[in-house]
Design an enzyme around this catalytic site. Structure first.
Site: not given
Ligand code: NAD
Length: 407
Positions: A103, A214, A216-217, A219
């Site tokens: 990561k 959320g 964003g992408n 959610g």
């Protein structure tokens, strides 16, 4: 805030308590193989030079190249990146893809940067780490606040520095820059496929009331596919707060509104609430799709859902897991539920290496088949081991990694 890496280690130990692994393996899997911190100087638009801190943690590559996203967030630090790298190693093993876990991140609030500053910062991250990256070494992807455009800048910088030509070092690229069909919605859609495989085992209504933290992408695409399949999204939130409509929110209209206004608050026909209130709404499916440490010992007792589908990484602390287990609320764990993203990232890598381009239908069908099979295997495993879905998923992943390491 609880240290997410400590939470991840606690989850490893809890799985080991159910299914004993060799002590040497436990020591190795509890430590990243390599963690790197870099300084990234950026000449800002006003001529000042700012220095940002960037990270790459390479946790384990026994099953394939390190693989994992890059997070841009003001709270990102080395402990968060270490936790996310460990979860990536386990997730790639759960998804049974030929990848290890890593990561990356930068401590930055990208909303404070201009586009040109953001591009310089992203290219700077690649310059600092180019030596350790590559299609057969370490393959980064997007995460919170990193977009297909950022991935294309990074890929371009990497190709300029190294002369690499396949484009397979970064995934999550735009379609015209070697990206895969289906990558953008993959995590949200994959979460739905996992839910679809597991839901019939629990007594859930055909049309569920769904709450999503959320937008964003992950959610927003989860909201889209749940709504398309007859479920009612009654509340969603982003970092500014939540909105609710008990009759169901019009998700395509909300997606348009979000694109235009960069927010979801004040969406017509909804009432507003805080993120804490949102987590306590009575519903059938609760989907945390924002950040870690959202469901904790403080609020788990008040959660009022029939099942939790973890699309964020690490949203539930180990103490909260115990409370939810006591309340009979199953948790479909992150390393299974959100593995659709890395699965399609791996397809992108494979397409780049082979010079192929697969259709969206092929990508999503293949992902659905693979992810649903693993979901069923983990459900069965939990039954046999008389444990919860998280421990079962960890055990399956740890077995696969330990085997690849020769234990
Ligand atoms: P994103 O940047 O696109 O969206 C994050 C969303 O969370 C935004 O709507 C933001 O406003 C909201 N948010 C931030 N803080 C919040 C808070 N305190 N309360 C409520 N909402 C908050 O990021 P994303 O890619 O959608 O990632 C979301 C989660 O999913 C992360 O945990 C990420 O690691 C995980 N994940 C992402 C992918 C992927 O493919 N993008 C894959 C697997 C897992």
């Amino acid at each position: 805030m609880q240290n997410p890496f400590e939470n991840a280690l606690s989850q490893l130990r809890r799985a080991d308590a159910v299914h004993k692994f060799p002590e040497a393996f436990m020591k190795q899997i509890s430590n990243p193989m390599r963690e790197i911190r870099i300084s990234i100087p950026v000449v800002m638009d006003d001529g000042r030079t700012e220095v940002f801190e960037g990270y790459r943690v390479e946790h384990n590559n026994a099953r394939g190249p390190f693989k994992g996203g890059i997070r841009y967030h003001h709270d990102t630090d080395i402990y968060e990146v270490k936790a996310l790298a460990l979860w990536m190693a386990l997730k790639c093993a759960v998804a049974n893809i030929p990848m290890g876990g890593g990561k990356g991140g930068i401590t930055v609030d990208p909303r404070t940067l201009s586009k040109s500053e953001l591009e310089k910062l992203s290219r700077g991250w690649v310059r600092g780490l180019a030596d350790v990256l590559g299609p057969k070494k370490d393959v980064p992807a997007p995460d919170v606040n990193t977009t297909p455009e950022i991935m294309s800048w990074m890929n371009d910088e990497f190709m300029k520095i190294t002369g690499e030509t396949t484009g397979a070092t970064f995934t999550g690229k735009p379609l015209d820059k070697g990206g895969s069909e289906g990558r953008t919605p993959a995590t949200g859609y994959g979460g739905y496929y996992v839910f679809q495989a597991i839901a019939p085992k629990y007594n859930l209504p055909l049309s569920c009331k769904v709450v999503i933290q959320g937008f964003g992408n992950v959610g927003s695409y989860a909201a889209e596919i749940f709504a398309k399949n007859g479920h009612k999204i009654i509340a969603v939130s982003d970092s500014r707060g939540g909105i609710m409509n008990p009759e169901g929110i019009d998700i395509p209209a909300l997606m348009d509104y979000h694109k235009q206004n960069k927010k979801i608050t004040d969406f017509p026909g909804t009432s507003s609430m805080t993120n804490n209130e949102l987590l306590n709404i009575e519903c059938d499916v609760l989907i945390p799709a924002a950040l870690e440490n959202q469901i904790t010992s403080e609020n788990a007792g008040k959660i009022n859902t029939k099942i939790i589908l973890e699309l964020a990484n690490g949203p539930t602390t180990p103490e909260a897991d115990d409370i939810l287990f006591g309340k009979g609320i199953p948790v479909i764990p992150d390393i299974l539920a959100n593995s659709g993203g890395v699965t399609v990232s791996t397809y992108e890598w494979e397409q780049n290496l082979k010079g192929e381009h697969w259709s969206e239908a092929d990508v999503l069908t293949r992902m659905n088949n693979e992810i649903s099979a693993e979901a069923n295997a983990i459900y069965d495993r939990a039954g046999v081991a008389k444990t919860d879905l998280r421990r079962a998923a960890f055990i399956l992943a740890m077995e696969r990694i330990s085997k690849a390491m020769g234990y």
